[in-house]
Scaffold this motif. Structure first.
Motif, PDB file in Angstrom:
ATOM      1  N   TYR A  59       0.851  -1.189   0.000  1.00  9.94           N
ATOM      2  CA  TYR A  59       0.000   0.000   0.000  1.00  9.94           C
ATOM      3  C   TYR A  59       0.886   1.239   0.000  1.00  9.94           C
ATOM      4  CZ  TYR A  59      -3.257  -3.551   1.585  1.00  9.94           C
ATOM      5  OH  TYR A  59      -4.005  -4.701   1.683  1.00  9.94           O
ATOM      6  N   ASN A  61       0.380   4.087   1.585  1.00  5.15           N
ATOM      7  CA  ASN A  61       0.471   4.671   2.923  1.00  5.15           C
ATOM      8  C   ASN A  61      -0.645   4.087   3.782  1.00  5.15           C
ATOM      9  OD1 ASN A  61      -1.908   6.159   2.183  1.00  5.15           O
ATOM     10  ND2 ASN A  61      -0.603   7.715   1.252  1.00  5.15           N
ATOM     11  N   TYR A  62      -0.726   4.520   5.024  1.00  6.93           N
ATOM     12  CA  TYR A  62      -1.724   4.006   5.965  1.00  6.93           C
ATOM     13  C   TYR A  62      -3.148   4.291   5.478  1.00  6.93           C
ATOM     14  CZ  TYR A  62      -4.222   3.411  10.405  1.00  6.93           C
ATOM     15  OH  TYR A  62      -5.106   3.023  11.385  1.00  6.93           O
ATOM     16  N   GLU A  63      -3.378   5.457   4.944  1.00 10.64           N
ATOM     17  CA  GLU A  63      -4.706   5.820   4.445  1.00 10.64           C
ATOM     18  C   GLU A  63      -5.119   4.910   3.284  1.00 10.64           C
ATOM     19  OE1 GLU A  63      -2.214   8.075   5.080  1.00 10.64           O
ATOM     20  OE2 GLU A  63      -3.143   8.741   6.960  1.00 10.64           O
ATOM     21  N   ASP A  64      -4.169   4.600   2.406  1.00  4.19           N
ATOM     22  CA  ASP A  64      -4.431   3.692   1.292  1.00  4.19           C
ATOM     23  C   ASP A  64      -4.807   2.307   1.824  1.00  4.19           C
ATOM     24  OD1 ASP A  64      -4.485   2.847  -1.475  1.00  4.19           O
ATOM     25  OD2 ASP A  64      -2.467   1.997  -1.207  1.00  4.19           O
ATOM     26  N   LEU A  66      -6.227   1.602   4.770  1.00  3.55           N
ATOM     27  CA  LEU A  66      -7.582   1.679   5.332  1.00  3.55           C
ATOM     28  C   LEU A  66      -8.639   1.717   4.233  1.00  3.55           C
ATOM     29  CD1 LEU A  66      -7.077   4.198   8.275  1.00  3.55           C
ATOM     30  CD2 LEU A  66      -7.273   1.699   8.415  1.00  3.55           C
ATOM     31  N   LYS A  67      -8.369   2.475   3.186  1.00  4.31           N
ATOM     32  CA  LYS A  67      -9.315   2.609   2.073  1.00  4.31           C
ATOM     33  C   LYS A  67      -9.539   1.284   1.359  1.00  4.31           C
ATOM     34  CE  LYS A  67      -9.419   4.794  -2.383  1.00  4.31           C
ATOM     35  NZ  LYS A  67      -8.682   5.653  -3.283  1.00  4.31           N
ATOM     36  N   LYS A  68      -8.477   0.500   1.189  1.00  2.63           N
ATOM     37  CA  LYS A  68      -8.576  -0.767   0.460  1.00  2.63           C
ATOM     38  C   LYS A  68      -9.031  -1.940   1.334  1.00  2.63           C
ATOM     39  CE  LYS A  68      -5.450   0.567  -3.210  1.00  2.63           C
ATOM     40  NZ  LYS A  68      -4.087   0.495  -3.748  1.00  2.63           N
ATOM     41  N   ILE A 109      -2.295   7.451  15.724  1.00  2.00           N
ATOM     42  CA  ILE A 109      -3.007   6.243  15.289  1.00  2.00           C
ATOM     43  C   ILE A 109      -3.400   5.413  16.516  1.00  2.00           C
ATOM     44  CG2 ILE A 109      -2.796   4.056  14.032  1.00  2.00           C
ATOM     45  CD1 ILE A 109      -1.019   5.541  12.013  1.00  2.00           C
ATOM     46  N   ASN A 113      -7.375   4.513  18.065  1.00  2.00           N
ATOM     47  CA  ASN A 113      -7.783   3.102  18.083  1.00  2.00           C
ATOM     48  C   ASN A 113      -7.512   2.449  19.427  1.00  2.00           C
ATOM     49  OD1 ASN A 113      -8.436   2.610  15.068  1.00  2.00           O
ATOM     50  ND2 ASN A 113      -6.495   3.707  15.059  1.00  2.00           N
TER      51      ASN A 113
END
Length: 163
Positions: A59, A61-64, A66-68, A109, A113
């Protein structure tokens, strides 16, 4: 199960983790930037001849990530966590995320969480365990809670047979 490495830096650790993932039927997720190239010989040496059998996804990055992986149930492994990894109740498709070797998971992060942040108990004044060891410890607890589903539970001798 799913193991997630956030910006791993040491190829040998990732290779060892990849080998553990193949041996347990676990998917590996790598979040960039990586501190190495996936074709480096150190990663393949540590992963031995298992690397070609690894189910691995990268991925940006982290956002990618989470999105996937929408709706993913993620545990965040950190030395700063309030609960231990044995207090978590793991499900078959859970994700266990580990931070980079030099800094771990960013605290923003962790705070976002905090109900799923877990740690491996250690003696006071110990910074951390090796990343590949940490992954194996937590992953095998998760698999134990699932009765090691679809794993071979008894080994076989090469020259002899067990009675």
């Amino acid at each position: 199960m799913n193991i997630v490495l956030l910006e791993p830096e040491i190829p040998a650790n990732t290779g060892n983790i990849g080998r553990t993932c193949v041996a347990t039927g676990t998917r590996l997720h790598l979040i960039e930037p990586l501190g190495f190239r996936l074709n480096e010989k150190e990663i393949k040496r540590a992963g031995m001849d298992y690397w070609q059998d690894l189910d691995v996804t990268t991925y940006l990055n982290y956002e990618d990530f989470l999105k996937k992986n929408p709706g993913a149930h993620i545990y965040y492994a950190s030395t700063k966590a309030p609960q231990t990894y044995t207090q978590a109740l793991y499900r078959e498709n859970d994700y266990i995320l580990f931070g980079k070797e030099s800094a771990g998971i960013p605290e923003d992060i962790l705070l976002a969480n905090q109900e799923t942040v877990i740690r491996i108990p250690m003696k006071e004044n110990t910074r951390s365990l090796n990343l590949s060891n940490s992954v194996a410890i937590v992953l095998y607890e998760a698999l134990r809670q699932q009765d090691f589903a679809q794993m071979q539970l008894q080994g076989a001798l090469t020259k002899y047979q067990w009675k």
